[in-house]
Design an enzyme around this catalytic site. Structure first.
Site, PDB file in Angstrom:
ATOM      1  N   ARG A  22      11.024  -9.100   1.604  1.00 27.41           N
ATOM      2  CA  ARG A  22      11.510  -9.740   2.838  1.00 27.41           C
ATOM      3  C   ARG A  22      10.801 -11.068   3.083  1.00 27.41           C
ATOM      4  O   ARG A  22      11.379 -12.014   3.596  1.00 27.41           O
ATOM      5  CB  ARG A  22      11.314  -8.796   4.022  1.00 27.41           C
ATOM      6  CG  ARG A  22      12.254  -7.594   4.001  1.00 27.41           C
ATOM      7  CD  ARG A  22      12.147  -6.807   5.301  1.00 27.41           C
ATOM      8  NE  ARG A  22      13.142  -5.746   5.359  1.00 27.41           N
ATOM      9  CZ  ARG A  22      12.940  -4.514   4.920  1.00 27.41           C
ATOM     10  NH1 ARG A  22      11.762  -4.200   4.388  1.00 27.41           N
ATOM     11  NH2 ARG A  22      13.883  -3.601   4.994  1.00 27.41           N
ATOM     12  N   LYS A  24       3.165  14.466   3.731  1.00 25.44           N
ATOM     13  CA  LYS A  24       1.899  14.519   3.009  1.00 25.44           C
ATOM     14  C   LYS A  24       1.995  15.453   1.807  1.00 25.44           C
ATOM     15  O   LYS A  24       2.758  16.407   1.809  1.00 25.44           O
ATOM     16  CB  LYS A  24       0.774  14.991   3.944  1.00 25.44           C
ATOM     17  CG  LYS A  24       0.459  14.026   5.069  1.00 25.44           C
ATOM     18  CD  LYS A  24      -0.749  14.468   5.875  1.00 25.44           C
ATOM     19  CE  LYS A  24      -0.476  15.758   6.639  1.00 25.44           C
ATOM     20  NZ  LYS A  24      -1.629  16.146   7.484  1.00 25.44           N
ATOM     21  N   ARG A  82      -3.086  -9.014  -0.728  1.00 27.52           N
ATOM     22  CA  ARG A  82      -1.844  -9.743  -0.995  1.00 27.52           C
ATOM     23  C   ARG A  82      -2.007 -11.199  -0.568  1.00 27.52           C
ATOM     24  O   ARG A  82      -2.825 -11.509   0.312  1.00 27.52           O
ATOM     25  CB  ARG A  82      -0.694  -9.092  -0.214  1.00 27.52           C
ATOM     26  CG  ARG A  82       0.679  -9.694  -0.487  1.00 27.52           C
ATOM     27  CD  ARG A  82       1.742  -8.974   0.312  1.00 27.52           C
ATOM     28  NE  ARG A  82       3.089  -9.523   0.074  1.00 27.52           N
ATOM     29  CZ  ARG A  82       4.179  -9.111   0.705  1.00 27.52           C
ATOM     30  NH1 ARG A  82       4.104  -8.139   1.601  1.00 27.52           N
ATOM     31  NH2 ARG A  82       5.349  -9.657   0.434  1.00 27.52           N
ATOM     32  N   GLY A  91       0.792  -1.221   0.000  1.00 26.46           N
ATOM     33  CA  GLY A  91       0.000   0.000   0.000  1.00 26.46           C
ATOM     34  C   GLY A  91       0.825   1.272   0.000  1.00 26.46           C
ATOM     35  O   GLY A  91       0.382   2.303  -0.516  1.00 26.46           O
ATOM     36  N   ARG A  94      -3.170   8.075   3.121  1.00 28.75           N
ATOM     37  CA  ARG A  94      -2.054   8.359   4.033  1.00 28.75           C
ATOM     38  C   ARG A  94      -1.200   9.518   3.543  1.00 28.75           C
ATOM     39  O   ARG A  94      -0.792  10.377   4.326  1.00 28.75           O
ATOM     40  CB  ARG A  94      -1.204   7.095   4.163  1.00 28.75           C
ATOM     41  CG  ARG A  94       0.158   7.304   4.818  1.00 28.75           C
ATOM     42  CD  ARG A  94       0.996   6.048   4.704  1.00 28.75           C
ATOM     43  NE  ARG A  94       2.317   6.201   5.287  1.00 28.75           N
ATOM     44  CZ  ARG A  94       3.265   5.259   5.282  1.00 28.75           C
ATOM     45  NH1 ARG A  94       3.001   4.092   4.718  1.00 28.75           N
ATOM     46  NH2 ARG A  94       4.438   5.464   5.829  1.00 28.75           N
ATOM     47  N   HIS A 104      -3.850   3.110   9.892  1.00 27.53           N
ATOM     48  CA  HIS A 104      -4.371   1.962   9.145  1.00 27.53           C
ATOM     49  C   HIS A 104      -5.839   1.693   9.512  1.00 27.53           C
ATOM     50  O   HIS A 104      -6.211   0.573   9.901  1.00 27.53           O
ATOM     51  CB  HIS A 104      -3.522   0.718   9.402  1.00 27.53           C
ATOM     52  CG  HIS A 104      -2.192   0.749   8.712  1.00 27.53           C
ATOM     53  ND1 HIS A 104      -2.040   0.576   7.360  1.00 27.53           N
ATOM     54  CD2 HIS A 104      -0.947   0.952   9.211  1.00 27.53           C
ATOM     55  CE1 HIS A 104      -0.760   0.669   7.041  1.00 27.53           C
ATOM     56  NE2 HIS A 104      -0.072   0.896   8.144  1.00 27.53           N
TER      57      HIS A 104
END
Length: 432
Positions: free
Chosen positions: A314, A116, A176, A91, A132, A142
């Site tokens: 990762r 921002k 995902r 995201g 965000r 979130h």
């Protein structure tokens, strides 16, 4: 004298033509001759998107109304895109695309050192994007579907000092593969992330410590092992995608005693599926180019640079045995079912939209041939009402869709056991 002047004029004209051609290759899309509204046309952009898999087997039945997604997004009106950002779904990258990579009449103002960007409408200082990187975590860190749907209208009214009831909110999100997402969250928590400032607002209040116990003591859970991460029964990483997309009010929010466990799980899953299906758009992390394609066709906005698929994450670097993978899948049983549902809907939408574009292109070509010399043309971007009527199932349409799928040919997704990511080595376009 006349001959020398003619040669000089020829050199000037040739130089100008050469510079224009060179500019189009060096900076593609910066100037766009003949494209209405500054959008790319099919001829402008070439086909940088993967070919639909003609061998794809549909798992679920979706009516045309669930596959057709074309929104007449009024950026100068009252329309607002709301990005529901689920942790570790890519995201952050997608959020940056929204504020830095969309071709707009008035681009978002993103200044170095500021978290921002200012995303104002072209005609007034009001935001068209709630995310965000535009409005910050205005509804909490979130924030999930339950929080956003109850919070966004009030926040915008307060920011703009206006009471508006005519806004249209278009919710979007990314999903995902659950195992990869879970492992990525574990690695993130292992490095010290907590998200403990999340509000988890539901039915006007935050959960009590008894309703939402902590998995760790101290300031964070850094250094935790994967086994410790899996052993915590209160871990919000479990089935996070279902929980963040469902209407938690249906099950008493975080009060586990309100609804029996099995019924609660089914209610959450059904709610998440419905909310996802009804969203204006959702993408999948494993399919970046298809995600770009569907967003552009849904909102009729174009990105400046193409999305890239990064498979070296990762989560991909974690070696697991089969027993551990099975355990993660069990902990995320609801997410596994939601992702299977979402992936099928996503692939069907992609195939449907590509077929619609090809059909429109054939109609355009036919009309140009029929009215050659009359200066008539057919738009590739039909109005929403026309496209909806054209999408109505007719006798034999199913057979035509099957034939078109067979014509597409050329599979571009990898046949991996777990992550069907896109292969772009064969999709390299020199103009990019």
């Amino acid at each position: 004298m006349v001959e020398r002047s003619s040669k000089f004029l020829l050199i000037v004209v040739g130089s100008v033509c050469f510079m224009l051609i060179l500019y189009q290759y060096v900076a593609p899309g910066v100037i766009n001759f003949g494209s209405p509204h500054g959008y790319f046309t099919e001829e402008d952009e070439g086909d940088i998107f993967p070919t639909p898999d003609p061998h794809y087997v549909k798992k679920y039945y979706f009516p045309v109304r669930d596959l057709e997604r074309t929104i007449d997004f009024q950026i100068k009106g009252e329309d607002v895109i709301v990005f529901l950002h689920i942790q570790k779904t890519g995201g952050t990258t997608f959020g940056r695309h929204l504020v830095q990579n969309v071709r707009l009449e008035v681009p978002c103002d993103c200044r170095p050192g500021q978290k921002k960007c200012t995303c104002y409408r072209p005609n007034r200082k009001e935001t068209w994007l709630f995310s965000r990187f535009s409005t910050g975590w205005s509804c909490g860190l979130h924030a999930d579907w339950t929080e956003l749907t109850n919070c966004v209208p009030g926040v915008l009214n307060k920011k703009e000092n206006k009471l508006k009831n005519q806004r249209k909110f278009y919710y979007i999100t990314l999903l995902r593969d659950p195992v990869s997402r879970y492992l990525s969250e574990w690695r993130h928590v292992q490095r010290g992330a907590t998200w403990k400032t999340s509000l988890h607002m539901c039915d006007g209040r935050t959960p009590t410590p008894e309703e939402l116990p902590s998995c760790y003591e101290g300031s964070d859970w850094s250094g935790c092992t994967l086994q410790q991460f899996m052993d915590c029964p209160y871990n919000l990483a479990n089935n996070r995608q279902v929980r963040m997309l469902a209407d938690l009010s249906l099950v008493g929010c975080y009060n586990m005693s309100t609804v029996p466990e099995k019924k609660r799980a089914q209610l959450l899953l059904d709610s998440a599926k419905k909310n996802l299906r009804d969203m204006a758009f959702f993408g999948l992390t494993e399919y970046q180019r298809k995600t770009q394609f569907l967003f552009e066709r849904t909102f009729r906005l174009r990105f400046i640079r193409p999305f890239m698929q990064y498979n070296s994450t990762r989560a991909a670097g974690v070696d697991l045995d089969n027993a551990t993978v099975q355990r993660i899948e069990e902990l995320n049983e609801l997410d596994m079912e939601l992702y299977d549902y979402a992936r099928d809907l996503f692939q069907q939408r992609y195939q449907f939209t590509r077929q619609q574009e090809r059909r429109q292109q054939r109609i355009k070509n036919h009309m140009q041939q029929s009215h050659q010399g009359l200066g008539l043309g057919v738009s590739l971007w039909p109005s929403h009402s026309r496209q909806s009527s054209a999408s109505t199932p007719e006798d034999g349409e199913g057979e035509e869709r099957e034939r078109e799928e067979a014509e597409e040919g050329g599979r571009t997704e990898e046949a991996g056991n777990r992550l069907p990511t896109e292969d772009y080595m064969n999709q390299i376009i020199n103009r990019w």
